[in-house]
Design a protein around this motif. Structure first.
Motif, PDB file in Angstrom:
ATOM      1  N   VAL A 201       0.855  -1.186   0.000  1.00  0.00           N
ATOM      2  CA  VAL A 201       0.000   0.000   0.000  1.00  0.00           C
ATOM      3  C   VAL A 201       0.893   1.239   0.000  1.00  0.00           C
ATOM      4  O   VAL A 201       1.742   1.403   0.882  1.00  0.00           O
ATOM      5  N   GLN A 203       0.533   5.124   0.449  1.00  0.00           N
ATOM      6  CA  GLN A 203      -0.404   6.140   0.932  1.00  0.00           C
ATOM      7  C   GLN A 203       0.004   7.533   0.443  1.00  0.00           C
ATOM      8  O   GLN A 203       1.179   7.777   0.169  1.00  0.00           O
ATOM      9  N   ASP A 204      -0.968   8.435   0.382  1.00  0.00           N
ATOM     10  CA  ASP A 204      -0.631   9.828   0.135  1.00  0.00           C
ATOM     11  C   ASP A 204      -0.200  10.462   1.454  1.00  0.00           C
ATOM     12  O   ASP A 204      -0.039   9.791   2.474  1.00  0.00           O
ATOM     13  N   GLY A 207      -2.724  10.099   4.783  1.00  0.00           N
ATOM     14  CA  GLY A 207      -2.800   8.861   5.565  1.00  0.00           C
ATOM     15  C   GLY A 207      -4.235   8.431   5.774  1.00  0.00           C
ATOM     16  O   GLY A 207      -5.170   8.958   5.184  1.00  0.00           O
ATOM     17  N   LEU A 209      -4.726   4.722   6.675  1.00  0.00           N
ATOM     18  CA  LEU A 209      -4.684   3.275   6.870  1.00  0.00           C
ATOM     19  C   LEU A 209      -4.593   2.960   8.357  1.00  0.00           C
ATOM     20  O   LEU A 209      -3.799   3.552   9.089  1.00  0.00           O
ATOM     21  N   PRO A 222       1.703   8.010   7.354  1.00  0.00           N
ATOM     22  CA  PRO A 222       2.498   7.955   6.120  1.00  0.00           C
ATOM     23  C   PRO A 222       3.801   8.730   6.258  1.00  0.00           C
ATOM     24  O   PRO A 222       3.838   9.811   6.849  1.00  0.00           O
ATOM     25  N   VAL A 250      -9.068   1.267   5.527  1.00  0.00           N
ATOM     26  CA  VAL A 250      -8.435   2.310   4.731  1.00  0.00           C
ATOM     27  C   VAL A 250      -9.408   3.456   4.508  1.00  0.00           C
ATOM     28  O   VAL A 250     -10.550   3.244   4.131  1.00  0.00           O
ATOM     29  N   THR A 252      -8.107   6.652   2.975  1.00  0.00           N
ATOM     30  CA  THR A 252      -7.287   7.661   2.335  1.00  0.00           C
ATOM     31  C   THR A 252      -7.036   7.304   0.876  1.00  0.00           C
ATOM     32  O   THR A 252      -7.041   6.118   0.536  1.00  0.00           O
ATOM     33  N   SER A 254      -5.014   6.057  -2.073  1.00  0.00           N
ATOM     34  CA  SER A 254      -3.869   5.174  -1.967  1.00  0.00           C
ATOM     35  C   SER A 254      -3.750   4.358  -3.234  1.00  0.00           C
ATOM     36  O   SER A 254      -4.643   4.322  -4.072  1.00  0.00           O
TER      37      SER A 254
END
Length: 259
Positions: A201, A203-204, A207, A209, A222, A250, A252, A254
């Motif tokens: 994963v 993430q941007d 975040g 997750l 992240p 989740v 966000t 991603s």
């Protein structure tokens, strides 16, 4: 209080050019094994995928999801695909409130790239395809490396996971976008386990997750350049089950990759 983070592991010692540091390899494998026993999640750094490529892929997916529904639906899947390659969104009644762009390996005829929005036509369209395919190939290589590391951590015969998971034609990469929460509905993906071998994963910066660890939901903050690794149900079953594949949540934007 139990440790409320998942560990971050430097996997650079496993690359051939750095392959002589056996002590660093041993330390990394011990950390990964412990993480898998506890929750099935860890983060990796120095994994060989350029941060600039990761950021490009996230930025392009964010741009695509900003287009109108009419434009995005022009990249809808072909009916013959085993999974909906191209653009889709979850049904309104689904607990998972997201839309996504799914792709198979670059050579697959099922892939539908986002060509229709005006900003993605011509050279930009080729750029989008180039970035997505490069990202896919980099994650495929990384998947094979992490697979070999887990094989050692599990104490399995050499190349066991490689041979078990030899068919890479159904590996998928997904760009995900989550709809804003409302007063009556949450956002993101509901608690779930991944039924494959390994999930990455990306993430941007926002975040979102969360990982279930010691019966507590732990946010995975992240950090630029890190990739989250989730050990899927297949490896849990393979090891009868010593390593755990626990729930993830989740919320966000991603890019997950499933192998």
């Amino acid at each position: 209080m139990a440790n409320s983070t998942i560990p971050t592991v430097d996997i650079s010692p496993f690359f051939k050019e750095n392959g002589n540091d056996e002590e660093a390899k041993k330390k990394a494998k011990e950390t990964i094994s412990q993480a898998c026993y506890e929750c099935g999640f860890f983060q990796i750094v120095n994994h060989g995928i350029p941060t600039t490529l990761m950021r490009k892929a996230l930025a392009l997916s964010e741009s695509f999801f900003g287009f109108s529904s009419e434009e995005k639906l022009k990249s809808s899947p072909n009916s013959s695909a085993p999974l909906p390659a191209g653009y889709s969104r979850q049904p309104d009644h689904s607990l998972d409130k997201n839309e996504y762009l799914l792709m198979f390996p670059p050579a697959s005829n099922f892939n539908v790239y986002p060509e229709n929005p005006p900003q993605f036509r011509g050279e930009m369209c080729e750029f989008v395809r180039e970035v997505l395919e490069e990202m896919f190939l980099e994650l495929t290589k990384l998947g094979m490396l992490v697979e070999s590391i887990l094989n050692e951590c599990l104490g399995l015969p050499p190349n066991f996971l490689k041979e078990y998971n030899h068919d890479r034609s159904l590996d998928v990469m997904v760009a995900l976008h989550y709809f804003p929460a409302t007063e009556c509905e949450n956002s993101g993906n509901s608690e779930h386990e991944d039924g494959n071998c390994i999930t990455f994963v990306i993430q941007d910066d926002v975040g979102g997750l969360e990982v279930l660890k010691n019966n507590e939901w732990i946010p995975v903050t992240p950090t630029q350049g890190t990739i989250v690794v989730n050990v899927g149900d297949v490896i849990q079953v393979t090891n009868r089950p010593t390593f755990f594949a626990l729930g993830g949540d989740v919320k966000t934007p991603s890019i997950p990759f499933f192998t």
